[in-house]
Design an enzyme around this catalytic site. Sequence first.
Site, short mmCIF file in Angstrom:
data_model
loop_
_atom_site.label_atom_id
_atom_site.label_comp_id
_atom_site.label_asym_id
_atom_site.label_seq_id
_atom_site.Cartn_x
_atom_site.Cartn_y
_atom_site.Cartn_z
N GLN A 1 -4.10 -28.08 -11.69
CA GLN A 1 -4.28 -29.13 -12.71
C GLN A 1 -3.20 -30.23 -12.72
O GLN A 1 -2.17 -30.09 -12.09
CB GLN A 1 -4.33 -28.49 -14.12
N ASP B 1 0.87 -1.17 0.00
CA ASP B 1 0.00 0.00 0.00
C ASP B 1 0.91 1.22 0.00
O ASP B 1 1.58 1.50 0.99
CB ASP B 1 -0.89 -0.03 1.25
N ASN C 1 16.41 -7.94 1.39
CA ASN C 1 15.22 -8.77 1.28
C ASN C 1 14.03 -7.94 1.74
O ASN C 1 14.06 -7.34 2.82
CB ASN C 1 15.37 -10.02 2.16
N TYR D 1 -0.46 -0.10 15.41
CA TYR D 1 -1.43 -0.40 14.37
C TYR D 1 -1.17 0.42 13.11
O TYR D 1 -1.03 1.64 13.18
CB TYR D 1 -2.85 -0.11 14.86
N LYS E 1 -4.22 -3.52 8.08
CA LYS E 1 -4.12 -4.98 8.06
C LYS E 1 -3.08 -5.44 7.05
O LYS E 1 -2.65 -4.69 6.20
CB LYS E 1 -5.48 -5.57 7.72
N ASP E 2 -2.70 -6.70 7.18
CA ASP E 2 -1.66 -7.25 6.32
C ASP E 2 -2.30 -7.91 5.11
O ASP E 2 -2.31 -9.13 5.00
CB ASP E 2 -0.85 -8.27 7.12
N ASP F 1 -3.97 -1.55 -2.51
CA ASP F 1 -2.69 -2.25 -2.63
C ASP F 1 -2.24 -2.37 -4.08
O ASP F 1 -2.98 -2.85 -4.93
CB ASP F 1 -2.79 -3.65 -2.01
N TYR G 1 -3.85 9.71 -0.28
CA TYR G 1 -3.99 9.36 1.13
C TYR G 1 -3.06 8.21 1.53
O TYR G 1 -2.91 7.24 0.81
CB TYR G 1 -5.45 9.00 1.47
N HIS H 1 -8.75 4.97 1.81
CA HIS H 1 -8.05 3.70 1.53
C HIS H 1 -8.81 2.91 0.47
O HIS H 1 -9.05 1.72 0.60
CB HIS H 1 -7.94 2.87 2.81
N ASP I 1 -15.33 0.72 4.44
CA ASP I 1 -14.00 0.40 3.88
C ASP I 1 -13.93 -1.04 3.38
O ASP I 1 -12.90 -1.71 3.54
CB ASP I 1 -12.88 0.67 4.88
C1 F6R Z 1 -8.17 -0.92 7.05
C2 F6R Z 1 -7.95 0.43 6.56
C3 F6R Z 1 -8.99 1.46 6.78
C4 F6R Z 1 -8.53 2.51 7.78
C5 F6R Z 1 -9.62 3.56 8.07
C6 F6R Z 1 -9.12 4.68 8.98
O1 F6R Z 1 -7.11 -1.74 6.74
O2 F6R Z 1 -6.93 0.75 5.99
O3 F6R Z 1 -10.22 0.89 7.16
O4 F6R Z 1 -8.14 1.89 8.97
O5 F6R Z 1 -10.06 4.15 6.87
O6 F6R Z 1 -7.99 5.23 8.39
P1 F6R Z 1 -7.22 6.51 8.94
O7 F6R Z 1 -6.91 6.25 10.37
O8 F6R Z 1 -6.04 6.58 8.03
O9 F6R Z 1 -8.16 7.67 8.76
MG MG Z 2 -4.28 2.19 2.82
MG MG Z 3 -4.93 -2.52 1.63
#
Ligand code: F6R
Ligand code: MG
Ligand code: MG
Length: 376
Positions: free
Chosen positions: A246, A16, A109, A233, A236-237, A58, A95, A23, A291
């Site tokens: 096949q 990302d 790596n 935080y 997410k990953d 991503d 953003y 997002h 989201d």
């Molecule tokens: C989840 C994600 C979004 C953000 C949410 C708040 O992986 O990326 O749900 O967590 O939009 O984002 P901020 O804190 O950047 O405003």
């Molecule tokens: Mg993002």
């Molecule tokens: Mg993402």
Amino acid sequence: MMFMPKKTTISLIKCDVGSLAGHYVAPKPLSNVAQKNLKKATEEGLINSYQVFNVGDDLQLLMIHERGESNSEIHKLAWDTFKEASNKALELKLYGAGQDLLKTAFSGNIRGMGPGVAEMEIEERGSDPIVALAADKTSAGAFNFPLFRIFADPMSTAGLVIDPNMTGGFKFEVLDTVENRSIVLKCPEEMYELLALIGTVQRYMISRVWRARDDLICATGSITRLSKIAGKYIGKDDPVMVVRAQHGLPALGEILVPFMHSYLVEGWMRGSHWGPIMPVGLKDAKCTVFDGPPRIVALGFQIASGKIASDDDGKPMIADLFDDPAFDLARHEALENASMLRRMGEFEPARLGPEEMEYTTLRQILKKLKKRFKSG
Ligand code: F6R
Ligand code: MG
Ligand code: MG
């Protein structure tokens, strides 16, 4: 002279680097940077072919080459590309510019530096169909359920019952992301033990699958815990995975069966909720409501002589597998389940349990309240 079978590596690396309107989506100017760099790397002979795409926020680099897994030149190409795309995102004031680039300098790596990596070195079979899966707004544990169904569930994969090349079963490498250790379990013999672990999707994650009778590599996924790397935080990953299909392995259609229905994964808004996974074509690989819902795409292609098999114009032939009415039911279920979960707002189990919430910004809220509690 000894015959050395040709080895080809599939590297799917994602990051990302910033997105549009929140997002939501990695926009065209960012994929243009990747296109430019991967085209150049192809002309210079570093990689043989590539495909750039995005799933939500991503940016995904699918690269085919002959330099093996964890190759520093390939990883550097990905790192430099993500850096350059992040700079572009900064310039455009997109953003979350550079969101997943957790380290400043490349150290040989790309694993552990933020981006997600799924790599597989294969000896090319006569014909090698591959499926690349990539998801947004969830984590690697989201692949446990479909991987189990694809490689261990005879009610899902008919080949486990019908094809003598598959009846010997498959071996699964499972990572314990809390203790940082791994275990290999073989199905069908150790199916219950496997389920005992991988049912805990937030901790145990399947990283590799091999065919048991000859250790043929069949699947490999990216497993990262960004919060562990960063100590806080940061989303997410969002995971990626490469699966072979096949001829003594699950058929393409058997790989896709688990996605006929939606199922719940962790992630979604603020990486803090259970949400229904929604299989989508590339045109719908963008996250909107709350989201999400968490989206997953599947791209099918052939590996041929170290490249992605291409058409008459030299363009890689890529099948956008979830862009199909066969997945309308799953999409409909995802929406039904999304609306049910959202009616519950911030009440568990719609929201993740306290252990996972420890890695979110909720921690700061709880800290603030701590002083105000009176004992007794
Ligand atoms: C989840 C994600 C979004 C953000 C949410 C708040 O992986 O990326 O749900 O967590 O939009 O984002 P901020 O804190 O950047 O405003
Ligand atoms: Mg993002
Ligand atoms: Mg993402």
